[in-house]
Design an enzyme around this catalytic site. Structure first.
Site, short mmCIF file in Angstrom:
data_model
loop_
_atom_site.label_atom_id
_atom_site.label_comp_id
_atom_site.label_asym_id
_atom_site.label_seq_id
_atom_site.Cartn_x
_atom_site.Cartn_y
_atom_site.Cartn_z
N LYS A 86 13.39 45.78 84.69
CA LYS A 86 12.11 46.16 85.39
C LYS A 86 12.29 46.76 86.61
CE LYS A 86 8.84 43.14 82.83
NZ LYS A 86 8.06 44.09 82.20
N GLU A 108 0.14 44.10 88.31
CA GLU A 108 -0.30 43.05 87.52
C GLU A 108 0.98 42.35 87.04
OE1 GLU A 108 -0.09 46.00 86.14
OE2 GLU A 108 1.60 45.38 84.53
N SER A 375 17.96 42.70 78.07
CA SER A 375 16.97 43.06 79.04
C SER A 375 16.90 42.23 80.40
CB SER A 375 15.82 43.49 78.59
OG SER A 375 15.07 42.33 77.78
#
Lengths: 394, 268
Positions: A86, A108, A375
């Site tokens: 991310k 969010e 990930s």
């Protein structure tokens, strides 16, 4: 009108209140300008290298695969600063925020991973972050709430609706409707209205590009398959993007089957086959027969979202990518196996992709190279997994 | 002539603007909802704007979200909303009725199926909060097939190109946003700038009704003085429903009185 195509086939689009269209157009323009701007690209690249730690390693598994025909590689996004892929795209979007002359960031978060990534990028760039998080998630994810606050972000619990990720997205969009003049909405996945799915893909596409270079160096050929977990679908689209035009590479997305696709407790939007509009995009979504959005469920909070990014819906329909689902139990098994065999504790999200890749490895009948996008790391899930497994020696 | 055209003509002759209250269909339950709508009409509502409850209303503030949650909590489905609409239409053949809802409810029923049901229930117009101009063409096309007027939104930040397109495509009325943000009485509407009203006139958009943040008769009077054809009040109306949930007769009285006061302010 848009400069970029706002749709993937019929999917995607800009299903938002008219009020937000100028803000989305401004974002598209800033993104396009930045793509042409060498100084911007260099700054993004230097942040990725010197701050976040790119390129990430690619690890060949030593013990977990028993089929001698198969080589299983892990693309180690878990080693990135922040502990997951991310960080890539929040750095890109934070740079875009500054480029647009905005000083505030709205975001969010569900489990808190995107919130933490946003908080670190905003701390670094001197932006003021406010992060909406479902009230239930604020309770469940206390360590991440503390991380965000430690880095100076304001965390706002959302009580409306079901108090989970989709309600946090609703609240972020409401805030943006009132404050688009000074605030950027830093959306966390490859979903939402155009141009978000395109921006998020482009700011994660180095995952696939590095994978290509690394596998060419190690194996001298492209992999037979790349495998990634799919909630909204950001890490998967980052892995897939550079291989879409390579028909020999299978693209495999793994959705959360939760307690089973036959139950209502899962988050596998594509597998349900039901299409509709949520959070600004037309895609596969989880809904009842009237079109009311249903709650999703997954043991992994990062996959617990009742829609999927529109490009995945498109890749599914044209048959370019395959989408399957793994249950909570399969993911938990894979997480333990990776820990025991390879000494890597991966995130519960990632474990879904691994679970399916291990099945593929078992079934392979010819020489096969598989790359799993690892990930994220599993530190954030330790308490949760400990709770489920108890103290037994697995 | 459509019901909106008839209404605007009648109001023009009386030198008045329109007052249009909004409530959520099925809030708090089916029977009370019907009484609520009757109370609004008794107070002098010129037209009605009615919502269908939805799980994820991104353009709405807390008041209207709660109305959705109350109705959904009482198992109100779109089919129930159409029942209520049919009953209102049967007793009030002339009042313009607009639906305000979200796109996924339309898609789930199938575009054609949804507009057909709405037309059959006596609906005049449909406004889809999350369908901007850029996505509106296929909705407008189906609306026209069913004799429904698709309402478009003119935001305060609209570009000249947007206003021009609204001029070409708008029917019934134009929903003129009083401010940025979401629905709610907490933040008051700003009155449309003279410049914006001039542009709306220049591009001949359907008559603009000002909405978002309208809760007092004074605001209604100001909106009309600034050049709007009328005003829409949603959250202030729904607040009354919420306040009197335990005393329905008092709720209905208060709603009628509220509409009467707002309507009185529409005289030019």
């Amino acid at each position: 009108m848009n400069h970029l195509d706002s749709k993937f086939g019929d999917y995607g689009g800009m299903y938002v209140p008219e009020l937000l269209i100028p803000a989305l157009d401004q974002l598209e323009q800033a993104f396009l300008d930045a793509q042409q701007d060498e100084a911007f690209k260099q700054e993004f690249m230097s942040l990725l290298t010197d701050y976040a730690g790119r390129p990430t390693a690619m690890t060949k598994c030593r013990n977990i695969v028993s089929n001698p025909l198969v080589k299983l590689y892990l693309k180690r996004e878990d080693l990135l600063h922040g502990g997951a892929h991310k960080t890539n795209q929040v750095l890109g979007q934070a740079l875009l925020t500054k480029r647009m002359g905005k000083t505030e960031v709205i975001a969010e978060t569900g489990a808190g991973q995107h919130g933490v990534a946003t908080a670190l990028a905003c701390a670094l760039m001197g932006l003021k972050a406010r992060i909406y998080m479902g009230a239930k998630d604020v309770e469940r994810q206390a360590p991440n709430v503390f991380r965000m606050r430690l880095m100076g972000a304001e965390v706002i619990p959302v009580n409306s609706g079901s108090g989970t990720l989709k309600d946090a997205v609703n609240e972020a969009m409401r805030d943006w409707s009132a404050n688009y003049d000074k605030a950027h909405y830093l959306l966390g996945t490859a979903a939402g209205p155009h141009p978000f799915p395109t921006i998020v893909r482009e700011y994660h596409r180095m995952i696939g590009e590095e994978t290509r270079a690394q596998i060419m160096q190690k194996e001298g050929r492209l992999p037979d398959a790349v495998v990634a977990c799919v909630g909204g679908g950001s890490n998967a689209i980052g892995m897939f993007a550079d291989f879409i035009d390579e028909p020999s590479v299978r693209l495999v997305g793994v959705e959360p089957a939760g307690k089973g696709l036959h139950t209502h407790e899962h988050g596998a939007a594509i597998s349900t086959g039901s299409k509709g509009i949520l959070h600004g995009a037309y895609s596969y979504i989880m809904q009842d027969s009237d079109g009311q959005i249903e709650e999703s469920y997954s043991v992994s909070a990062g996959l617990d979202y009742p829609a999927v990014g529109p490009q995945h819906a498109y890749l599914h329909d044209i048959g370019r990518a395959e989408y399957v689902a793994a249950t909570d139990q399969e993911a938990l098994n894979a997480l333990q196996l990776l820990a025991r065999k390879e000494g890597i504790i991966c995130a519960l999200e990632t474990a879904h992709a691994l679970a399916h890749a291990l099945n593929m490895a078992d079934e392979a009948e010819k020489e096969t190279i598989i790359v799993v996008n690892l990930s994220g790391r599993g530190d954030k899930d330790l308490a949760h997994v400990h709770n489920i497994l108890g103290d037994q020696q697995p | 002539m459509s019901r909106y055209e008839t209404m605007f003509e009648r109001l023009g002759q009386k030198n008045e603007g329109a007052f249009v209250p909004f409530v959520m269909l099925g809030d708090p339950d089916k029977q009370t909802s019907l009484h609520i709508i009757e109370a609004l009409i008794a107070g002098g509502a010129d037209a009605l704007e009615l919502g269908i409850p939805y799980s994820d209303p991104i353009a709405d503030g807390p008041t209207i979200q709660k109305a959705s949650i109350r109705a959904l909590g009482n198992k109100i489905r779109p089919a129930d909303c159409f029942d209520i609409l049919r009953q209102v239409r049967a007793s009030h053949p002339d009042i313009p009725i607009g639906l305000l809802l979200y796109s996924n409810l339309v898609l789930a029923a199938g575009l054609d199926g949804f507009y057909a049901k709405a037309a059959e229930a006596g609906v005049d117009s449909i406004l889809i909060a999350d369908v901007p101009l850029r996505e509106a063409d296929r909705f407008i096309a189906v609306a026209q097939q069913h004799g429904i007027q698709q309402i478009l939104i003119a935001p305060p930040n609209a570009s000249e190109d947007t206003l021009k397109q609204i001029g070409e495509k708008s029917r019934g009325y134009t929903y003129l946003l009083g401010r940025a943000g979401v629905t709610g009485a907490e933040t008051a509407a700003t009155m449309p700038a003279t410049e914006l009203v001039e542009q709306l006139t220049k591009y001949q958009v359907a008559p603009p009704l000002l909405g978002f943040g309208i809760s007092t008769p004074e605001q209604v009077a100001n909106a009309i003085a600034a050049g709007a054809a009328g005003a829409i009040s949603g959250s202030a109306t729904v607040n009354i429903v919420e306040k009197y949930l335990d005393d329905v007769p008092a709720m209905l009285n208060a709603l009628t009185e509220f509409v009467r006061g707002m309507k009185a302010a529409t005289a030019k």
